[in-house]
Design a protein around this motif. Structure first.
Motif, mmCIF file in Angstrom:
data_model
loop_
_atom_site.group_PDB
_atom_site.id
_atom_site.type_symbol
_atom_site.label_atom_id
_atom_site.label_comp_id
_atom_site.label_asym_id
_atom_site.label_seq_id
_atom_site.Cartn_x
_atom_site.Cartn_y
_atom_site.Cartn_z
ATOM 1 N N SER A 54 -2.737 3.119 -26.382
ATOM 2 C CA SER A 54 -4.093 3.673 -26.983
ATOM 3 C C SER A 54 -3.487 2.470 -28.170
ATOM 4 N N ALA A 58 -5.436 -1.124 -29.556
ATOM 5 C CA ALA A 58 -6.619 -1.025 -30.374
ATOM 6 C C ALA A 58 -5.942 -2.312 -31.544
ATOM 7 N N LYS A 62 -8.132 -6.098 -32.298
ATOM 8 C CA LYS A 62 -8.212 -5.917 -34.396
ATOM 9 C C LYS A 62 -6.803 -8.184 -34.289
#
Length: 223
Positions: A54, A58, A62
């Motif tokens: 995860s 993420a 970004k």
């Protein structure tokens, strides 16, 4: 605009470092669980692997957002690309730590070899420290330090070769060791791959710092 970019870049660096520390800790736990025959901890490592996955998703998201929004160039772009590439290496390390935990569960009840497990424990500690050290090198933007950390890859490779030789010799003397011996080979291989991935991150750090693509582990495997 520049201030906002710098703040987001600092957040990106912090997220990458936090993920790296999690991976380093997971590697240490997985090897300790393996040599201690700790199936309970191994189960937790397997369950918690999703946290590493995860974090990778993420951080990748970004980096893409920052490239699209700020359209960075030169050193700024190299730093974002370095994180994008390096976070993938961290996720692969996490997968290998999970696979070591799987081996811990699989070898329950099999005949074990204490001397080989001790060598694997030492190998795991060196590899875990390599991951931790490469994060410090990243934070300090230290190309020379990256090269120094990568040089330890050869030591891990030598230890992996020694485990292989010890396993072969042990099985020749006692065929009942074949099952556990196979897992020793697999675990040593996982640790060798992790060291290879650390070297890959070191190469990206050199790229970030100098703009040059280098090979710090010629002949090494990253499969």
């Amino acid at each position: 605009m520049r201030r906002l970019f710098d703040e987001e870049l600092a957040d990106l660096d912090a997220s990458f470092t936090e993920m790296g520390m999690l991976v380093s800790e997971t590697i240490g736990k997985s090897v300790t669980a393996f040599v201690n025959h700790d199936r309970e901890t191994a189960q937790l490592i397997i369950k918690e692997d999703e946290q590493i996955n995860s974090r990778e998703v993420a951080i990748e998201k970004k980096t893409f957002e920052m490239i699209a929004l700020y359209q960075p160039v030169t050193i700024d772009l190299r730093e974002i690309v370095t994180v994008l590439k390096a976070v993938s290496e961290l996720e692969r390390m996490g997968d290998h730590a999970r696979d070591i935990a799987t081996a811990t569960i699989r070898v329950k009840g099999t005949k074990r070899m204490a001397n080989i497990e001790e060598n694997i424990a030492n190998m795991g500690e060196i590899t875990r420290q390599m991951v931790k050290d490469i994060l410090g090198v990243y934070v300090n933007d230290d190309a020379l330090g990256a090269t120094s950390v990568a040089e330890r890859d050869a030591q891990v490779a030598e230890m992996s070769d020694q485990v292989r030789l010890d396993v072969i010799k042990s099985i020749e003397q006692d065929s009942e060791l074949a099952t556990s011996g196979t897992d020793y080979l697999l675990v040593a291989g996982h640790l060798k791959r992790i060291a290879d991935y650390v070297t890959n991150i070191a190469e990206w750090i050199v790229y970030k710092r100098t703009g040059k693509i280098v090979d710090l582990n010629p002949g090494g495997s990253t499969l």
